[in-house]
Design a protein around this motif. Structure first.
Motif, PDB file in Angstrom:
ATOM      1  N   SER A   1       0.845  -1.200   0.000  1.00 42.26           N
ATOM      2  CA  SER A   1       0.000   0.000   0.000  1.00 42.26           C
ATOM      3  C   SER A   1       0.877   1.245   0.000  1.00 42.26           C
ATOM      4  CB  SER A   1      -0.913   0.004   1.225  1.00 42.26           C
ATOM      5  OG  SER A   1      -1.812  -1.085   1.185  1.00 42.26           O
TER       6      SER A   1
ATOM      7  N   TRP B   1      -6.008   4.187   2.152  1.00 44.07           N
ATOM      8  CA  TRP B   1      -6.388   3.001   2.917  1.00 44.07           C
ATOM      9  C   TRP B   1      -7.447   2.215   2.164  1.00 44.07           C
ATOM     10  CZ3 TRP B   1     -11.551   3.401   3.492  1.00 44.07           C
ATOM     11  CH2 TRP B   1     -12.100   4.692   3.582  1.00 44.07           C
TER      12      TRP B   1
ATOM     13  N   LYS C   1     -10.496  -0.975   2.933  1.00 39.67           N
ATOM     14  CA  LYS C   1     -11.240  -1.790   3.885  1.00 39.67           C
ATOM     15  C   LYS C   1     -12.007  -2.870   3.142  1.00 39.67           C
ATOM     16  CE  LYS C   1     -11.893   1.934   7.272  1.00 39.67           C
ATOM     17  NZ  LYS C   1     -12.891   2.737   8.039  1.00 39.67           N
TER      18      LYS C   1
ATOM     19  N   GLU D   1     -12.991  -7.504   3.507  1.00 38.25           N
ATOM     20  CA  GLU D   1     -13.096  -8.711   4.317  1.00 38.25           C
ATOM     21  C   GLU D   1     -12.199  -9.794   3.726  1.00 38.25           C
ATOM     22  OE1 GLU D   1     -17.125 -10.065   4.508  1.00 38.25           O
ATOM     23  OE2 GLU D   1     -17.903  -8.128   5.168  1.00 38.25           O
TER      24      GLU D   1
ATOM     25  N   PRO E   1     -13.322  -8.598   8.972  1.00 43.98           N
ATOM     26  CA  PRO E   1     -12.885  -7.276   8.507  1.00 43.98           C
ATOM     27  C   PRO E   1     -11.365  -7.182   8.415  1.00 43.98           C
ATOM     28  CG  PRO E   1     -14.508  -7.089  10.277  1.00 43.98           C
ATOM     29  CD  PRO E   1     -14.105  -8.531  10.225  1.00 43.98           C
TER      30      PRO E   1
ATOM     31  N   THR F   1      -8.271  -4.139   7.231  1.00 43.53           N
ATOM     32  CA  THR F   1      -7.948  -2.774   6.822  1.00 43.53           C
ATOM     33  C   THR F   1      -6.453  -2.706   6.535  1.00 43.53           C
ATOM     34  OG1 THR F   1      -9.695  -1.824   8.211  1.00 43.53           O
ATOM     35  CG2 THR F   1      -7.952  -0.342   7.472  1.00 43.53           C
TER      36      THR F   1
ATOM     37  N   GLY G   1      -3.506   0.053   5.552  1.00 47.51           N
ATOM     38  CA  GLY G   1      -3.202   1.470   5.463  1.00 47.51           C
ATOM     39  C   GLY G   1      -1.948   1.734   4.659  1.00 47.51           C
TER      40      GLY G   1
ATOM     41  N   GLU H   1     -14.398  -0.616   0.557  1.00 47.22           N
ATOM     42  CA  GLU H   1     -14.203   0.833   0.493  1.00 47.22           C
ATOM     43  C   GLU H   1     -12.716   1.150   0.472  1.00 47.22           C
ATOM     44  OE1 GLU H   1     -15.609   4.760   3.131  1.00 47.22           O
ATOM     45  OE2 GLU H   1     -15.752   2.727   3.960  1.00 47.22           O
ATOM     46  N   SER H   2     -12.362   2.205  -0.259  1.00 50.52           N
ATOM     47  CA  SER H   2     -10.990   2.710  -0.210  1.00 50.52           C
ATOM     48  C   SER H   2     -11.019   4.225  -0.282  1.00 50.52           C
ATOM     49  CB  SER H   2     -10.146   2.127  -1.348  1.00 50.52           C
ATOM     50  OG  SER H   2     -10.665   2.518  -2.598  1.00 50.52           O
ATOM     51  N   SER H   3      -9.974   4.845   0.215  1.00 51.20           N
ATOM     52  CA  SER H   3      -9.897   6.303   0.185  1.00 51.20           C
ATOM     53  C   SER H   3      -9.610   6.784  -1.235  1.00 51.20           C
ATOM     54  CB  SER H   3      -8.793   6.797   1.133  1.00 51.20           C
ATOM     55  OG  SER H   3      -7.528   6.289   0.742  1.00 51.20           O
TER      56      SER H   3
ATOM     57  N   TYR I   1      -6.134   6.182  -2.476  1.00 52.09           N
ATOM     58  CA  TYR I   1      -5.598   4.827  -2.379  1.00 52.09           C
ATOM     59  C   TYR I   1      -4.780   4.480  -3.617  1.00 52.09           C
ATOM     60  CZ  TYR I   1      -5.255  -0.232  -2.035  1.00 52.09           C
ATOM     61  OH  TYR I   1      -4.774  -1.513  -1.985  1.00 52.09           O
TER      62      TYR I   1
ATOM     63  N   ASP J   1      -1.547  -8.731   7.200  1.00 54.17           N
ATOM     64  CA  ASP J   1      -0.824  -7.467   7.121  1.00 54.17           C
ATOM     65  C   ASP J   1       0.568  -7.551   7.739  1.00 54.17           C
ATOM     66  OD1 ASP J   1      -2.224  -7.727   9.665  1.00 54.17           O
ATOM     67  OD2 ASP J   1      -1.450  -5.726  10.112  1.00 54.17           O
TER      68      ASP J   1
END
Length: 284
Positions: free
Chosen positions: A46, A50, A52, A54, A59, A61, A63, A80-82, A85, A119
């Motif tokens: 990444s 960020w 998000k 599953e 869940p 996440t 970053g 979802e992502s910013s 991202y 992660d």
């Protein structure tokens, strides 16, 4: 971004042909809000923002300035992502994974940790090193040198060794699965192998010499999700993938998934999704 086709899914033939492909400008994750299962293994670096989603209905996440190792056959869903991202994805095809496991067994044995925690937190220096390795893998993967496979294998060994060392340095202990975690992992692998053969809890409980009641209780306790729901979810994901990406009739898909006929498959699909297979195909 609903139903956006991600390069990792739209370029499956290329990944299979090349063995390893690096996507260096990822700005979204595959098929928003649609679970999927792939036999590809992915290392995600990444770069910013960020994400998000599953993994196996739990869940996750990721970053900025983190790495993640997502092994093949996990049940994934992006939510979802910013807006900022951005990530690098290193994608390994199944045959290439097997070749690397044969050549570097110790390195790939350590990857079992990522079944439970995907992660890898990184500091700035560690992040810079992982990005450098990822970009070098990208350059090598695009070359057609006779030494390509050997060089990729060597660089993957470097990558996975660094990730292992960084997670330990940063306080992430190697995961030692409990008996219940191992049972669920084995159950999940059994679904992969037998989902077109049986969709009954009794069948899977028998594989582990457990009563259906006890087996279901353990799976529910471990994951928060019942064994039958796991089975249904996996079958539906496979059905959706066939409806979305394969030029097959509903009858052919029903046969592929082990249903007695098209009507039985259509009832099953509608009971679990709220849509008939033809309706879902039109929506997708």
């Amino acid at each position: 971004m609903l139903h956006t086709i991600h390069p990792m899914l739209s370029q499956v033939d290329k990944i299979v042909e090349r063995g390893l492909v690096v996507f260096d400008d990822i700005r979204a994750m595959p098929l928003y809000n649609e679970p999927f299962v792939t036999d590809m293994m992915t290392v995600c670096v990444s770069l910013s923002g960020w994400f998000k989603g599953e993994c196996d209905m739990r869940p996750i996440t990721f970053g900025a300035h983190e790495a993640a190792v997502i092994l093949s056959h996990h049940m994934l869903c992006a939510h979802e992502s910013s807006d900022d991202y951005r990530a690098i994805l290193i994608v390994l095809a199944p045959a290439f994974q097997q070749e690397m496991k044969h050549q570097y067994p110790d390195v790939y044995r350590d990857l079992q940790h990522y079944h439970y925690r995907q992660d890898v937190p990184l500091n700035e220096a560690q992040f810079a090193r992982i990005v450098d390795i990822a970009l070098l893998l990208r350059d090598i993967s695009r070359d057609d040198s006779p030494q390509r496979t050997r060089l990729l294998g060597n660089m993957l060994e470097v990558l996975f060794t660094h990730l292992r060392d960084y997670r330990r340095t940063n306080g992430v202990e190697d995961h030692m699965p409990t008996m219940h975690e191992e049972l669920f992992s084995n159950f999940y692998h059994a679904i992969e192998q037998h989902y077109s053969e049986s969709r009954e809890v009794q069948f899977y409980a028998n594989l582990f010499n457990l009563s259906p009641k006890h087996f279901s209780a353990v799976i529910k306790q471990q994951t928060g999700i019942g064994a039958l729901e796991w089975i249904h979810s996996y079958v539906v994901i496979q059905a959706k993938a066939l409806l979305r990406h394969q030029q097959m009739t509903v009858q052919q898909i029903a046969h592929r998934l082990g249903f007695s006929d098209q009507a039985a498959f259509s009832r099953y699909f509608k009971n679990n999704t709220g849509h008939a297979p033809t309706e879902y195909r039109e929506m997708a």
